[in-house]
Design a protein around this motif. Structure first.
Motif, PDB file in Angstrom:
ATOM      1  N   MET A 200      16.058  12.096  -6.264  1.00  0.00           N
ATOM      2  CA  MET A 200      15.566  12.344  -4.913  1.00  0.00           C
ATOM      3  C   MET A 200      15.165  13.794  -4.664  1.00  0.00           C
ATOM      4  O   MET A 200      14.910  14.181  -3.526  1.00  0.00           O
ATOM      5  N   ALA A 201      15.068  14.547  -5.732  1.00  0.00           N
ATOM      6  CA  ALA A 201      14.729  15.968  -5.580  1.00  0.00           C
ATOM      7  C   ALA A 201      13.377  16.171  -4.903  1.00  0.00           C
ATOM      8  O   ALA A 201      13.169  17.147  -4.185  1.00  0.00           O
ATOM      9  N   GLY A 202      12.463  15.234  -5.108  1.00  0.00           N
ATOM     10  CA  GLY A 202      11.126  15.388  -4.534  1.00  0.00           C
ATOM     11  C   GLY A 202      10.943  14.772  -3.166  1.00  0.00           C
ATOM     12  O   GLY A 202       9.848  14.842  -2.593  1.00  0.00           O
ATOM     13  N   ALA A 203      11.988  14.168  -2.605  1.00  0.00           N
ATOM     14  CA  ALA A 203      11.883  13.552  -1.285  1.00  0.00           C
ATOM     15  C   ALA A 203      11.744  14.617  -0.206  1.00  0.00           C
ATOM     16  O   ALA A 203      12.371  15.680  -0.278  1.00  0.00           O
TER      17      ALA A 203
ATOM     18  N   GLY B  97       0.771  -1.246   0.000  1.00  0.00           N
ATOM     19  CA  GLY B  97       0.000   0.000   0.000  1.00  0.00           C
ATOM     20  C   GLY B  97       0.791   1.278   0.000  1.00  0.00           C
ATOM     21  O   GLY B  97       0.208   2.368   0.041  1.00  0.00           O
ATOM     22  N   ALA B  98       2.127   1.209  -0.048  1.00  0.00           N
ATOM     23  CA  ALA B  98       2.946   2.417   0.009  1.00  0.00           C
ATOM     24  C   ALA B  98       3.134   3.041  -1.371  1.00  0.00           C
ATOM     25  O   ALA B  98       3.037   2.368  -2.401  1.00  0.00           O
ATOM     26  N   THR B  99       3.429   4.335  -1.371  1.00  0.00           N
ATOM     27  CA  THR B  99       3.889   5.022  -2.579  1.00  0.00           C
ATOM     28  C   THR B  99       5.394   4.812  -2.659  1.00  0.00           C
ATOM     29  O   THR B  99       6.127   5.196  -1.751  1.00  0.00           O
ATOM     30  N   VAL B 100       5.853   4.191  -3.745  1.00  0.00           N
ATOM     31  CA  VAL B 100       7.257   3.790  -3.853  1.00  0.00           C
ATOM     32  C   VAL B 100       7.881   4.369  -5.118  1.00  0.00           C
ATOM     33  O   VAL B 100       7.371   4.175  -6.221  1.00  0.00           O
ATOM     34  N   HIS B 101       8.999   5.072  -4.936  1.00  0.00           N
ATOM     35  CA  HIS B 101       9.786   5.598  -6.055  1.00  0.00           C
ATOM     36  C   HIS B 101      11.056   4.762  -6.157  1.00  0.00           C
ATOM     37  O   HIS B 101      11.860   4.733  -5.221  1.00  0.00           O
TER      38      HIS B 101
ATOM     39  N   ALA C  46      20.016  11.383   1.687  1.00  0.00           N
ATOM     40  CA  ALA C  46      18.734  11.121   2.339  1.00  0.00           C
ATOM     41  C   ALA C  46      18.742  11.620   3.785  1.00  0.00           C
ATOM     42  O   ALA C  46      17.769  12.220   4.257  1.00  0.00           O
ATOM     43  N   ALA C  47      19.837  11.384   4.490  1.00  0.00           N
ATOM     44  CA  ALA C  47      19.942  11.852   5.877  1.00  0.00           C
ATOM     45  C   ALA C  47      19.886  13.371   5.936  1.00  0.00           C
ATOM     46  O   ALA C  47      19.235  13.950   6.817  1.00  0.00           O
ATOM     47  N   ALA C  48      20.561  14.030   4.995  1.00  0.00           N
ATOM     48  CA  ALA C  48      20.571  15.490   4.969  1.00  0.00           C
ATOM     49  C   ALA C  48      19.179  16.054   4.693  1.00  0.00           C
ATOM     50  O   ALA C  48      18.840  17.147   5.155  1.00  0.00           O
ATOM     51  N   LYS C  49      18.367  15.306   3.963  1.00  0.00           N
ATOM     52  CA  LYS C  49      17.012  15.743   3.637  1.00  0.00           C
ATOM     53  C   LYS C  49      16.010  15.424   4.736  1.00  0.00           C
ATOM     54  O   LYS C  49      14.843  15.779   4.653  1.00  0.00           O
ATOM     55  N   GLY C  50      16.466  14.710   5.781  1.00  0.00           N
ATOM     56  CA  GLY C  50      15.578  14.377   6.888  1.00  0.00           C
ATOM     57  C   GLY C  50      14.753  13.134   6.680  1.00  0.00           C
ATOM     58  O   GLY C  50      13.732  12.938   7.347  1.00  0.00           O
ATOM     59  N   LEU C  51      15.208  12.246   5.771  1.00  0.00           N
ATOM     60  CA  LEU C  51      14.502  10.998   5.573  1.00  0.00           C
ATOM     61  C   LEU C  51      14.929   9.975   6.628  1.00  0.00           C
ATOM     62  O   LEU C  51      16.003  10.084   7.210  1.00  0.00           O
ATOM     63  N   ARG C  52      14.100   8.992   6.857  1.00  0.00           N
ATOM     64  CA  ARG C  52      14.443   7.863   7.719  1.00  0.00           C
ATOM     65  C   ARG C  52      15.257   6.893   6.867  1.00  0.00           C
ATOM     66  O   ARG C  52      14.733   6.311   5.905  1.00  0.00           O
ATOM     67  N   VAL C  53      16.514   6.712   7.182  1.00  0.00           N
ATOM     68  CA  VAL C  53      17.435   5.984   6.308  1.00  0.00           C
ATOM     69  C   VAL C  53      17.558   4.534   6.764  1.00  0.00           C
ATOM     70  O   VAL C  53      17.947   4.251   7.899  1.00  0.00           O
ATOM     71  N   CYS C  54      17.239   3.615   5.846  1.00  0.00           N
ATOM     72  CA  CYS C  54      17.270   2.188   6.135  1.00  0.00           C
ATOM     73  C   CYS C  54      18.233   1.477   5.190  1.00  0.00           C
ATOM     74  O   CYS C  54      18.308   1.810   4.005  1.00  0.00           O
TER      75      CYS C  54
END
Length: 297
Positions: free
Chosen positions: A128-131, A51-55, A153-161
């Motif tokens: 990743m411009a839209g993340a 059910g997720a939106t995945v890029h 991703a970390a710099a953009k504030g995403l949860r990095v896995c």
């Protein structure tokens, strides 16, 4: 919210055998099938089916249109998949189907990375411009640009896995400073300990999941030190290929939807249990409805 996956895209050629061949032996296969595969693609499909939106961020060669179309058909955004000159990555997979063999359901895999290693920093940055803050980023060890993408991703504030497979201690060490979440299996956890001298709970990561195959999974909360265990479901195993990727994709989709870690892991365990009863890779990952309705014990 959304999941951004820097991941491999492969053509999987799956050969069904009565047993694994011995060194130097020629053994006839009972069946061969073509599937969309690659740990990255599998995780993207699993998260989308949950059910997720995945890029999906990746690359294919001139022969990769079929794989990209399959990703799209399964609900994954493929606008960030680049065209490379190298052949599309592919894997040759042996699966034992003989019910009387002790190897039943087990697999052996030979992987050719191909275009998965042709990503550039420019491509990753543009993709990743839209993340946005709060989104989830995940990657594995089947592409290049892992460190650069985790840092971004970390710099953009995403949860990095990071899903630490195929396992390489150096690759894990390189991304550790950026991780919020690490997923690895029991063998990989031991390999990481041998390389670093640290157990999973000592890595300083907010969340760690160690998958235990038929024994379930263990979650370590790095903030509190709490360790939670989750039993696996008892099912008739047909093919273990892609089960771990299905588990990871479902966990991330659950977290992206705002579920607690416990709830996300329990649903991921159901999806992985259904997956091992099926033969194939991304093409047969269960939908959320199938995972919920499955008769499991």
């Amino acid at each position: 919210m959304a999941i951004w996956n820097l991941g491999s895209i492969n053509l999987d050629l799956v050969y069904t055998l009565s047993r694994f061949p011995a060194p130097g032996e020629t053994l006839a296969a009972d069946q061969v099938d073509r599937f969309l595969g690659g740990k990255g693609a599998n995780m993207s499909v699993a998260a989308a089916r949950a059910g997720a939106t995945v890029h999906h961020i990746g690359a294919v060669g001139p022969d990769g249109a079929e794989m990209v179309q399959k990703l799209s058909d399964f609900g994954v955004d493929t606008a960030k998949v680049a065209a490379a000159n190298s052949p599309t990555g592919h894997a040759v997979i042996y699966v034992v189907a003989n019910k009387d063999s002790k190897e039943k359901g087990e697999n052996q895999i030979v992987l050719f990375p191909g275009a998965n290693q042709d990503l550039t920093s420019e491509h990753v940055e543009n993709a990743m411009a839209g993340a946005t803050v709060g989104d989830i980023f995940v990657t594995q060890n089947e592409t290049n640009m892992q460190v650069e993408a985790c840092r971004l991703a970390a710099a953009k504030g995403l949860r990095v896995c990071y899903a630490a497979a195929p396992f390489d201690a150096g690759a894990v060490a390189a991304v550790l400073p950026y991780l919020d979440f690490l997923i690895l299996n029991q063998v990989e956890a031991e390999q990481l300990f041998e390389a670093t001298g640290k157990r999973a709970e000592e890595l300083g990561i907010k969340d760690v999941i160690v998958t235990l195959g038929g024994d379930g999974a263990r979650h370590i909360d790095g903030s509190t030190g709490k360790v939670s265990t989750f039993d696996a479901f008892d099912v008739e195993v047909v093919d273990t290929t892609g089960a771990g990727d299905t588990f990871t994709g479902y966990v991330l989709a659950g977290l992206d939807a705002g579920q607690s870690m416990d709830v996300a892991i329990k649903m991921a365990s159901r999806a992985a249990a259904v997956m091992v009863t099926r033969r194939g890779t991304a093409d047969v990952i269960p939908t959320l409805a199938e995972a919920k309705s499955a008769d499991l014990k």
